[in-house]
Scaffold this motif. Structure first.
Motif, PDB file in Angstrom:
ATOM      1  N   HIS A   1       0.843  -1.193   0.000  1.00  0.00           N
ATOM      2  CA  HIS A   1       0.000   0.000   0.000  1.00  0.00           C
ATOM      3  C   HIS A   1       0.876   1.239   0.000  1.00  0.00           C
ATOM      4  O   HIS A   1       2.105   1.163   0.112  1.00  0.00           O
ATOM      5  N   ASP A   2       0.233   2.407  -0.129  1.00  0.00           N
ATOM      6  CA  ASP A   2       0.971   3.672  -0.103  1.00  0.00           C
ATOM      7  C   ASP A   2       0.470   4.580   1.023  1.00  0.00           C
ATOM      8  O   ASP A   2       0.568   5.801   0.933  1.00  0.00           O
TER       9      ASP A   2
ATOM     10  N   GLU B   1       7.739   4.670   4.855  1.00  0.00           N
ATOM     11  CA  GLU B   1       8.168   4.313   3.492  1.00  0.00           C
ATOM     12  C   GLU B   1       8.187   2.813   3.276  1.00  0.00           C
ATOM     13  O   GLU B   1       8.675   2.340   2.257  1.00  0.00           O
TER      14      GLU B   1
ATOM     15  N   TYR C   1       7.885  -5.222  -4.052  1.00  0.00           N
ATOM     16  CA  TYR C   1       7.727  -5.055  -2.603  1.00  0.00           C
ATOM     17  C   TYR C   1       7.716  -6.412  -1.905  1.00  0.00           C
ATOM     18  O   TYR C   1       8.471  -6.650  -0.957  1.00  0.00           O
TER      19      TYR C   1
ATOM     20  N   LYS D   1      -2.626  -1.620  -2.893  1.00  0.00           N
ATOM     21  CA  LYS D   1      -2.230  -1.929  -4.264  1.00  0.00           C
ATOM     22  C   LYS D   1      -2.972  -3.162  -4.779  1.00  0.00           C
ATOM     23  O   LYS D   1      -3.301  -4.081  -4.026  1.00  0.00           O
TER      24      LYS D   1
END
Length: 316
Positions: free
Chosen positions: A9-10, A71, A98, A15
């Motif tokens: 995810h961000d 991050e 990731y 995602k």
């Protein structure tokens, strides 16, 4: 035997590949009878957490919120996952950059063998994965008490993003590992769909001859179809396009509804990244090009004439 999915995810959105990992976890849960929990490890990630609670099949969302997780550095995420690992029989991540960064660290800390890039589930301890660029399909059985798994997104449908009603549990983040430091990130912003999630992908290879030709020939076709642009490794190595366009074993794995390969010979490493596409169209002047062995439709001819003609026909 509860299953943990580690979300990519961000901090604001989950995602897409995570949804495929949830589906894989759901298949495993059919054999274990356990619940599916999803971990959001980030900072100020309440928005992503709320999104995660609505994912179908997830019963609980764990939120580890701390500045050093902002991050999603692999070393810090790994520490947080390991701190709760004893509560789970399976730890599942998407086989993205990731997931491939985090999963081996988790497996090493738990002293178990990682099961990579699965495309199917046979039972709670047996999984299917491609090897040798997809030319061999391996059946892998694990006796490890905790199974650390990465999931190839193209092997599983995405879980629905609504219909779920998971609870939220806040957990403590592991301390900052202190072994890595976030410096900067360059984000490529495109007006087109993301390559790995697009329904249509138009890819070009060395046969285009130059980056100028790549843009001139392929962009109108991608625009007309509302698709993403991709490339073979040869086109990337030649400098036609950036490396984030690369489709293949050493690039991105895609399985769109329609994949159009233009001027791509079809090296094994490229085929490994796109042969699961629903419909494959190949345009190449070489009738013996390997790409035709996987294509549903093949056009043998000059791409510089054929592709503009396609665009004209689509415009009518």
């Amino acid at each position: 035997m509860t299953i943990l999915v580690v979300a990519e995810h961000d901090n604001a959105a989950v995602k897409g590949a995570t949804l495929n990992a949830v589906t894989a976890a759901a298949v495993i849960s059919l054999f274990t009878g356990g619940e599916i929990h999803l971990l959001i490890a980030g900072y100020d990630a309440q928005e992503a957490t709320e999104v995660a609670t609505k994912i179908a099949g997830v019963s609980k969302v764990l939120l580890a919120d701390a500045p050093h997780l902002a991050e999603r550095l692999a070393e810090n995420v790994e520490g947080t996952v390991v701190s709760v690992a004893d509560n789970y029989s399976h730890i599942v991540l998407p086989a993205t950059a990731y997931g491939k960064n985090v999963a081996p660290r988790i497996a090493a800390r738990l002293d178990v063998a990682q099961i990579s890039d699965i495309t199917a589930v046979e039972s709670s301890d047996t999984f299917i994965r491609p090897v040798f660029a997809g030319n061999v399909i391996a059946t892998v059985q694990s006796a490890d008490p905790i199974k650390v798994i990465t999931v190839r997104a193209t092997g599983f449908d995405a879980a629905a993003t609504n219909g779920g009603s998971a609870s939220i549990e806040k957990i403590a983040a592991a301390p900052d590992s202190g072994v890595s430091l976030f410096m900067s990130r360059q984000v490529t912003k495109l007006d087109r769909p993301e390559l790995t999630g697009a329904d249509v992908v138009v890819s070009g290879g060395r046969g285009l001859g130059s980056g100028e030709n790549y843009t001139k020939v392929l962009e109108p076709l991608a625009d007309r179809l509302g698709g993403a642009l991709g490339a073979s490794r040869a086109a990337v190595d030649a400098g036609f396009v950036p490396n984030d366009y690369q489709v293949g074993q050493t690039g991105k794995i895609v399985a769109p509804k329609l994949y159009i390969a233009v001027g791509i010979s079809g090296a094994i490493q490229h085929l490994a990244g796109m042969k699961d596409s629903k419909v494959i169209v190949a345009v190449n002047k070489d009738a013996e090009a390997p790409i035709f062995s996987v294509a549903d439709y093949g056009l043998i001819g000059d791409l510089f004439a054929a592709v503009p003609e396609m665009v004209d026909l689509l415009s009518q």
